[in-house]
Write an enzyme that holds these catalytic residues in place. Structure first.
Site, short mmCIF file in Angstrom:
data_model
loop_
_atom_site.label_atom_id
_atom_site.label_comp_id
_atom_site.label_asym_id
_atom_site.label_seq_id
_atom_site.Cartn_x
_atom_site.Cartn_y
_atom_site.Cartn_z
N HIS A 89 5.68 -10.41 -1.50
CA HIS A 89 5.29 -9.02 -1.70
C HIS A 89 5.59 -8.56 -3.12
CE1 HIS A 89 3.94 -7.87 2.25
NE2 HIS A 89 5.08 -8.22 2.83
N CYS A 138 1.16 -8.40 -5.09
CA CYS A 138 0.39 -7.20 -5.43
C CYS A 138 0.95 -6.52 -6.66
CB CYS A 138 0.41 -6.23 -4.26
SG CYS A 138 -0.38 -6.89 -2.78
#
Length: 312
Positions: A89, A138
């Site tokens: 993440h 991301c």
């Protein structure tokens, strides 16, 4: 110390048994390890892997990741190749009293590693060595801030977007979720994420929150960032048909496919990113656009190659 070394740290965070669980990040780094050894000649003893698999002896916490990266940079000399592959993440955070959002990766313990940490790390790389970061997460387009954008933003009309044929999950944890998590740990009423991180992790927290960073000029020739998407986009955790339906990161898998489809060919950093973009487009991930940040010389340098000696 041996010169011309190739050293790598591969980090995969699946966050098992949490609301943020991903499924392909361990596969990404295990596949990359094989490629580093068989194609790029890395010594297996110099390729370290940190994954948050239950029972792992060393977990990919923020402190462990930074400690391993710092040790790798400390051992680096002229002519060495350093490589960091992160699959997990990412998030955008708002530091206290700042209007600018900063990129960060999210280790398994949520001890954020920010763009300031990477900026300082790359600044320590010895002259004549290269440090390549491949970030499959991301919002990591500016992970090593101040590097030149060689392949950057790309836009397509909203009506040109097609749904990927494979189920996927964005590799993103919203900043507000992270803030709420740490607020529950510290019981402090504060929207300053740094206050919570320093309270929980002390001196192991990001440099962004410990003191005013030293604004030394970044050496432009050492940092190379291949980012899975633009700063305003999300990367995908997915099952790819060509992969035997093994979970993986869409960008990590695209890079693997590029290398597999070009056996024996020396590909530049620019070619790796552009060809990965084409693969993601074919797979209908046309709202995820890998980017390249580095000097022009490194954009056209061979991926994971030693620095070229300047002409006399």
């Amino acid at each position: 110390m041996e010169k011309g070394k190739k050293m790598a740290l591969l980090v995969g965070c699946n966050y098992p048994n949490t609301p943020n669980e991903l499924h392909g990040c361990h596969n990404d780094v295990l596949a990359m390890r094989e490629v580093l050894i068989t194609r790029f000649g890395f010594d297996p003893k110099r390729v370290e892997i940190l994954i948050d698999k239950p029972g792992s002896s060393t977990m990919p916490t923020g402190a462990n990741i930074k400690s391993t990266l710092n040790r790798m940079v400390d051992q680096a000399e002229q002519g060495d190749v350093l490589f960091f592959h992160y699959s997990g993440h990412g998030t955008l955070i708002k530091p206290h009293n700042s209007s600018k959002k900063e990129e960060a990766i999210v280790p398994c313990d949520f001890n954020l590693i920010t763009s300031v940490d990477f900026r300082q790390l790359v600044n320590r790389v010895p002259k004549g060595a290269t440090f390549t970061i491949l970030s499959d997460s991301c919002h990591n387009g500016g992970l090593i801030d101040k590097e030149t954008e060689q392949i950057g933003p790309y836009t397509i009309p909203d009506d040109a977007f097609t749904i990927p044929t494979n189920p996927y999950k964005p590799k993103e944890i919203p900043f507000q979720s992270i803030l709420q998590y740490f607020t529950s740990l510290t019981n402090k009423i504060s929207t300053d994420i740094g206050t919570h991180l320093v309270d929980v992790f002390g001196q192991d927290a990001s440099l962004m929150f410990l003191h005013e960073p030293v604004n030394k000029p970044l050496k432009p020739d050492e940092g190379i960032l291949l980012s899975g998407c633009q700063t305003n986009e999300t990367s995908a955790d997915v099952e790819i048909m060509e992969n035997g339906r093994k979970p993986c990161g869409a960008f990590s898998n695209a890079v693997q496919m590029v290398l597999k489809e070009n056996p024996g060919r020396a590909l530049t950093n620019r070619e790796i990113v552009m060809l990965a973009r084409k693969i993601l487009l074919v797979q209908h991930f046309n709202k995820q656009h890998p980017c390249l940040y580095c000097s022009k010389e490194n954009a056209d340098a061979v991926f994971l190659s030693p620095p070229q000696k300047p002409c006399p």
